[in-house]
Write a protein that holds these residues in place. Structure first.
Motif, PDB file in Angstrom:
ATOM      1  N   LEU A   1     -32.290  27.555   6.780  1.00 46.86           N
ATOM      2  CA  LEU A   1     -32.951  26.597   7.436  1.00 46.86           C
ATOM      3  C   LEU A   1     -32.074  25.559   7.616  1.00 46.86           C
ATOM      4  O   LEU A   1     -31.882  24.751   6.443  1.00 46.86           O
ATOM      5  CB  LEU A   1     -34.261  26.318   7.020  1.00 46.86           C
ATOM      6  N   GLY A   2     -31.629  25.185   8.648  1.00 48.10           N
ATOM      7  CA  GLY A   2     -30.465  24.073   9.003  1.00 48.10           C
ATOM      8  C   GLY A   2     -29.263  24.614   8.783  1.00 48.10           C
ATOM      9  O   GLY A   2     -28.350  23.790   9.290  1.00 48.10           O
ATOM     10  N   LEU A   3     -29.051  25.676   8.438  1.00 43.77           N
ATOM     11  CA  LEU A   3     -27.405  26.512   8.509  1.00 43.77           C
ATOM     12  C   LEU A   3     -26.977  26.478   9.688  1.00 43.77           C
ATOM     13  O   LEU A   3     -25.813  25.707   9.986  1.00 43.77           O
ATOM     14  CB  LEU A   3     -27.643  27.570   7.997  1.00 43.77           C
ATOM     15  N   ARG A   4     -27.653  26.994  10.763  1.00 37.08           N
ATOM     16  CA  ARG A   4     -26.903  26.995  11.980  1.00 37.08           C
ATOM     17  C   ARG A   4     -26.831  25.599  12.869  1.00 37.08           C
ATOM     18  O   ARG A   4     -25.894  25.490  13.521  1.00 37.08           O
ATOM     19  CB  ARG A   4     -27.688  28.009  13.091  1.00 37.08           C
ATOM     20  N   ALA A   5     -27.668  24.684  12.335  1.00 38.99           N
ATOM     21  CA  ALA A   5     -27.840  23.328  13.201  1.00 38.99           C
ATOM     22  C   ALA A   5     -26.312  22.636  12.434  1.00 38.99           C
ATOM     23  O   ALA A   5     -25.453  22.168  13.344  1.00 38.99           O
ATOM     24  CB  ALA A   5     -28.986  22.735  12.677  1.00 38.99           C
ATOM     25  N   VAL A   6     -26.135  22.767  11.129  1.00 39.93           N
ATOM     26  CA  VAL A   6     -24.956  22.217  10.823  1.00 39.93           C
ATOM     27  C   VAL A   6     -23.677  22.902  11.365  1.00 39.93           C
ATOM     28  O   VAL A   6     -22.557  22.008  11.772  1.00 39.93           O
ATOM     29  CB  VAL A   6     -25.049  22.063   9.100  1.00 39.93           C
ATOM     30  N   PHE A   7     -23.595  24.105  11.245  1.00 40.02           N
ATOM     31  CA  PHE A   7     -22.430  25.029  11.886  1.00 40.02           C
ATOM     32  C   PHE A   7     -22.323  24.414  13.304  1.00 40.02           C
ATOM     33  O   PHE A   7     -21.258  24.175  13.508  1.00 40.02           O
ATOM     34  CB  PHE A   7     -22.694  26.258  11.671  1.00 40.02           C
ATOM     35  N   HIS A   8     -23.139  24.278  14.034  1.00 43.15           N
ATOM     36  CA  HIS A   8     -22.952  24.098  15.660  1.00 43.15           C
ATOM     37  C   HIS A   8     -22.388  22.698  15.497  1.00 43.15           C
ATOM     38  O   HIS A   8     -21.541  22.371  16.397  1.00 43.15           O
ATOM     39  CB  HIS A   8     -24.432  24.214  16.263  1.00 43.15           C
TER      40      HIS A   8
END
Length: 465
Positions: A448-455
C-alpha cells in the motif's frame, strides 16, 4: 512463487479465448443484439454487466466458448477490473476481443498470487492474458507484480521464519540480483552507533539479534535517494505488552521494511539513474529481563535523548537512528515506510497509507502519482503545534504523545526530529495488510503506497534504458 512472466504475454495471434467487455451503459444494446439462446444463457448465469461479473458464452464448435465480463468503464480500464476474472477462469490463454488490457494487466497478475509456503496445494498453471500494443509494458507490469508479491510474501511469513536474520537474507538476495553491496551491523555492535535500534531489539533471543541492514546501488555521481523501512519482525509491545488480539498479526510489523525492499527492487530493476541507499533497522520487540523499560532514557545516533513513555512505540525509535544515518549521506530525498500507528488506521482506514511530507511540491507530486496508478495515499499534517505533546521533563523528547491525541501526527513529528533540516522527506504510515479480500488483493499482507512512490520516482528521475 507464481511465474508472472508466463501469465502476461505479447499477442502474436496464438490460440486464445476471447473476453468481451461490457459496462452498464452498453449492456442493454449488447444483450439485445444476441440471439435468443445466448440471451437465455446470460439470464441463467445472472449476468447483468456489473463490474466483476462474467458469463460464459457458447461458440460454434465443441469446447469453443468465450467470456463476457462487466467493467465500470470499458473505455478506461482500471487496475483491478479484470482481477476477478483472473481469479475464477480456468487455466489457459485469453485476449480482449477489443482493445488491450493495459493497466488491468497488473490486477490480472496479482489476482493469481498464492502464499503457498506452508500448504501442499497442487501448483496451478494459471490464466494467461495476451497483451496487444505496447509490449514493452509487459516487463514493467511483471516487475510491479513481483514487487507486490515480495511485500505480500515477507509480511505473510510468520515471525518465527521472518526474524531479523531472515529479513537480512531477503535484502542480500535482492541485492545480489542487481549487483548491489549489502552490509549489516548486528547485536551489541549497534550499542555505540545505533543505540535505539540496540535498545529495542536487545531482549530478543541471540539468534534474532537486532541489526541495521544497508544496501548501496548505483553510480555515486547520480542523485542520492534514501529508502528506510521499519523492520520490527514481531511486536509484543515490550513491557507495555499488547493484549492478545493486538498481537495476533504483529508478524506484519516489518511491513515497512518489506515495502522499502520491494521499492529498492523496482528501482534497480528499472535501472533508475539514482544512487540508492536502502536502510532497514530490523529487530524483535521482545520481553526479557534486559528489555528496555517505560521511563528509561535512551541515547540516539543524533545525540538527542529520548524518554520512553511507552515501549510499544518502538518503531519510531529504530527509524530515528536509521533516518539519522540516511541523512549523513546528504540525500536529495528520504522516503520511509512504516507500520507505525494504530491512530493512522483509525484516521484513514486500512486502504490508505497516511502520508506526511515536509515539502509541498513533494506532497503534491506523490498525491498525483498515487491517483495515476490507483495506489492512493492521504496526507495528514505535520502540525508543529502538537510538538508539545512529545515534551519530556527529563530528556530532549518523549517517544509517546501525551493524552492519546493525534497519534499518527505526533509519531511523524518524532521522526521529523531525525530528518536533516532542508532534506525533502516522505513518511508513509502504511497498514501493509488487507483485512478482507478484494479482487486482485487477497486478505493478508499487502503493498500500500509502494506503486505510488515508485511512480513518483520514475517521474522525478526518469528511466535509464
Amino acid at each position: 512463487m507464481t511465474d508472472f512472466s508466463d501469465l502476461l504475454k505479447a499477442d502474436n495471434q496464438q490460440p486464445a479465448r476471447s473476453i468481451h467487455l461490457i459496462d452498464a451503459k452498453s449492456f442493454d444494446n449488447w444483450l439485445a443484439s444476441r440471439p435468443a439462446p445466448v440471451r437465455a444463457l446470460v439470464a441463467a448465469q445472472k449476468f447483468k454487466g456489473l463490474p466483476h461479473e462474467h458469463a460464459i458464452l457458447p461458440g460454434e464448435h465443441d469446447n469453443d466458448w468465450s467470456v463476457v465480463a462487466g467493467v465500470a468503464n470499458r473505455e478506461a480500464l482500471g487496475s483491478w477490473c479484470l482481477a476477478r476474472l483472473a481469479e475464477t477462469l480456468p487455466e489457459g490463454s485469453y485476449r480482449l476481443a477489443e482493445g488491450s488490457a493495459g493497466a488491468a494487466a497488473l490486477g490480472w497478475l496479482t489476482a493469481q498470487y498464492r502464499f503457498d509456503r506452508y500448504r501442499k496445494d497442487e501448483a496451478q498453471a494459471g490464466a494467461r492474458i495476451l497483451l496487444t500494443g505496447d509490449v514493452a509494458r509487459i516487463g514493467q507490469t511483471v516487475q510491479l507484480a513481483q514487487a507486490v508479491t515480495l511485500v505480500r510474501d515477507l509480511v505473510n511469513t510468520p515471525a518465527a521464519d521472518m526474524g531479523p536474520p531472515d529479513l537480512e537474507a531477503a535484502v542480500e538476495k535482492v541485492g545480489a540480483a542487481f549487483g548491489a553491496s549489502v552490509s549489516t551491523i548486528r547485536g551489541d555492535a549497534l550499542e555505540q552507533g545505533f543505540p535505539m535500534i540496540h535498545a529495542v531489539g536487545k531482549a530478543a533471543d541471540k539468534s534474532f539479534a537486532p541489526r541495521l541492514i544497508e544496501l548501496h546501488w548505483g553510480d555515486a555521481a547520480l542523485p542520492r535517494i534514501a529508502i528506510v523501512g521499519k523492520g520490527i519482525c514481531f511486536d509484543s509491545g515490550g513491557l507495555d505488552i499488547k493484549p492478545s488480539a493486538g498481537m495476533r498479526i504483529m508478524k506484519k510489523d516489518m511491513g515497512g521494511a518489506a515495502h522499502a525492499l520491494a521499492l529498492a527492487q523496482l528501482i534497480m530493476g528499472a535501472r533508475l539513474p539514482v544512487r540508492l541507499h536502502l536502510l532497514i533497522p530490523a529487530a524483535e520487540n521482545a520481553i526479557a529481563g534486559n528489555a528496555f523499560r517505560p521511563g528509561d532514557i535512551l541515547r540516539t545516533r543524533k545525540g538527542l535523548s529520548v524518554e520512553i513513555g511507552n515501549t510499544d512505540a518502538e518503531g519510531r525509535l529504530v527509524l530515528g537512528d536509521a533516518l539519522t544515518r540516511a541523512g549523513e549521506e546528504k540525500p536529495d530525498l528520504i522516503v520511509d515506510f512504516a507500520t507505525l500507528t494504530g491512530a493512522a488506521r483509525v484516521a484513514v482506514g486500512p486502504d490508505l497509507p497516511a502520508l506526511f511530507a515536509n515539502d509541498e511540491a513533494l506532497a503534491t507530486d506523490i498525491a498525483a502519482a498515487g491517483t495515476q496508478v490507483e495506489d492512493p495515499t492521504w496526507r495528514l499534517p505535520l502540525w508543529d503545534g502538537y510538538a508539545d505533546m512529545l515534551k519530556s521533563d527529563v530528556a530532549d523528547i518523549n517517544n509517546a504523545g501525551d493524552g492519546g491525541f493525534a497519534g499518527a501526527i505526533t509519531a511523524a513529528l518524532f521522526l521529523k526530529r531525525f530528518v536533516p533540516e532542508g532534506t525533502p522527506w516522505l513518511h508513509l504510515d502504511t497498514f501493509a495488510w488487507r483485512p478482507a479480500s478484494k479482487p486482485g488483493r487477497p486478505k493478508g499482507g499487502e503493498a500500500l503506497g509502494l506503486r505510488a512512490v515508485f511512480h513518483l520516482l520514475q517521474s522525478r528521475y526518469g528511466r535509464s534504458h
